[in-house]
Design an enzyme around this catalytic site. Structure first.
Site, short mmCIF file in Angstrom:
data_model
loop_
_atom_site.label_atom_id
_atom_site.label_comp_id
_atom_site.label_asym_id
_atom_site.label_seq_id
_atom_site.Cartn_x
_atom_site.Cartn_y
_atom_site.Cartn_z
N HIS A 46 0.62 -1.24 -0.32
CA HIS A 46 -0.02 0.07 0.24
C HIS A 46 0.99 1.23 0.05
O HIS A 46 0.19 1.85 -1.37
CB HIS A 46 -1.18 0.33 1.08
CG HIS A 46 -2.44 -1.12 1.51
ND1 HIS A 46 -2.02 -1.67 2.93
CD2 HIS A 46 -3.06 -1.30 0.73
CE1 HIS A 46 -2.82 -2.94 2.49
NE2 HIS A 46 -3.69 -2.90 1.34
N LYS B 107 -18.02 -5.96 7.11
CA LYS B 107 -16.78 -6.63 6.50
C LYS B 107 -16.56 -7.53 7.92
O LYS B 107 -15.15 -8.42 7.54
CB LYS B 107 -16.06 -6.44 5.57
CG LYS B 107 -16.46 -6.69 4.29
CD LYS B 107 -15.44 -5.61 3.31
CE LYS B 107 -15.24 -6.29 2.04
NZ LYS B 107 -14.33 -5.59 1.25
N ARG C 101 -1.98 -5.85 -9.03
CA ARG C 101 -0.70 -7.01 -8.67
C ARG C 101 -0.58 -7.89 -9.15
O ARG C 101 0.49 -8.38 -9.84
CB ARG C 101 -1.55 -8.03 -7.30
CG ARG C 101 -0.85 -6.87 -5.80
CD ARG C 101 -1.70 -7.55 -4.76
NE ARG C 101 -3.27 -7.34 -4.61
CZ ARG C 101 -3.28 -7.36 -3.68
NH1 ARG C 101 -3.08 -7.55 -2.81
NH2 ARG C 101 -5.04 -6.87 -3.07
N SER D 87 -2.89 -7.51 3.10
CA SER D 87 -2.96 -7.95 4.44
C SER D 87 -3.90 -8.88 4.94
O SER D 87 -3.84 -9.38 6.62
CB SER D 87 -4.89 -6.20 4.59
OG SER D 87 -3.56 -4.95 3.93
P1 ADP Z 1 -5.71 -5.95 0.38
O1 ADP Z 1 -6.72 -6.42 1.87
O2 ADP Z 1 -6.00 -7.18 -0.58
O3 ADP Z 1 -5.08 -5.86 0.39
P2 ADP Z 1 -7.04 -3.74 -0.38
O4 ADP Z 1 -7.63 -3.67 -0.31
O5 ADP Z 1 -6.60 -2.31 0.97
O6 ADP Z 1 -5.86 -4.71 -0.47
O7 ADP Z 1 -6.62 -2.47 -1.46
C1 ADP Z 1 -6.03 -1.59 -1.24
C2 ADP Z 1 -5.67 -1.17 -3.02
O8 ADP Z 1 -4.15 -1.44 -2.61
C3 ADP Z 1 -5.89 -1.49 -3.91
O9 ADP Z 1 -6.12 -0.75 -4.82
C4 ADP Z 1 -5.19 -2.39 -3.89
O10 ADP Z 1 -4.68 -3.35 -5.37
C5 ADP Z 1 -3.79 -2.06 -3.62
N1 ADP Z 1 -2.59 -3.76 -3.14
C6 ADP Z 1 -3.26 -3.83 -1.84
N2 ADP Z 1 -1.99 -4.94 -1.29
C7 ADP Z 1 -0.72 -4.68 -2.70
C8 ADP Z 1 0.11 -4.72 -3.49
N3 ADP Z 1 0.86 -5.98 -2.24
N4 ADP Z 1 1.23 -4.34 -4.33
C9 ADP Z 1 0.15 -3.07 -5.40
N5 ADP Z 1 -0.83 -2.98 -4.70
C10 ADP Z 1 -1.28 -3.40 -3.63
#
Ligand code: ADP
Length: 159
Positions: free
Chosen positions: A18, A42, A91, A129
């Protein structure tokens, strides 16, 4: 015209993936709003307030980044705040179908709103996450997945 974009997500909790996307967006645009989805249904592991606090610490060095909670439609929120684009990290192929659909829905709901994708840093392509939570709950080392300044706080909550 100043460019204001939004990086939306659950950030439950913030990871280095992030922070990489937020940092890169902050270099490209005048201001970046990080929108933390207020989604009690959620069952997030961290409250909205906790997720915001962690993000604030993790992005403290980025002056044009603002962390906010939001709920409701992103298409409406962006219109209200004068935001011109959604910036998302992409990703792998698995993210693509869902993100493509979201982007098209948002375009229909707010034709002025663009969705931009940044390819994930190759170091963080696998990082999520939910993966971090699983590893921490099993006693694993998460130090290479989350920002150092919030590592102990995240670990304490997940153990
Ligand atoms: P997650 O719960 O899948 O980690 P979130 O909903 O918190 O993801 O993600 C917020 C944003 O950050 C989304 O656009 C997601 O694609 C992006 N994101 C999450 N993890 C990564 C990563 N490892 N690399 C690039 N972008 C990421």
């Amino acid at each position: 015209m100043k460019t204001k974009v939004i990086c939306p997500g659950s950030f439950d909790p913030v990871t280095l993936g992030h922070v990489d996307i937020i940092t890169r967006a902050s270099k490209m645009f005048d201001s970046v709003v990080v929108g933390v989805l207020n989604n009690p249904a959620k069952n997030p592991s961290f409250t909205t307030e906790e997720r915001i606090e962690l993000l604030k610490k993790a992005t403290a060095g980025l002056e044009n980044v603002e962390i906010v909670a939001f709920d409701g439609l992103l298409a409406d929120y962006t219109r209200e705040r004068g935001i011109t684009a959604i910036v998302k990290g992409l990703r792998a192929v698995s993210d693509f179908e869902y993100e493509f659909q979201q982007a098209l829905f948002n375009k229909k709901l707010n034709p002025d709103l663009e969705t931009l994708f940044l390819t994930s840093n190759s170091d963080y392509m696998y990082l999520s996450s939910s993966g971090v939570k699983q590893i921490a709950s099993l006693g694993g080392d998460i130090s290479s997945f989350v920002p150092e300044c919030v590592h102990d706080e995240i670990l304490k909550r997940l153990k």
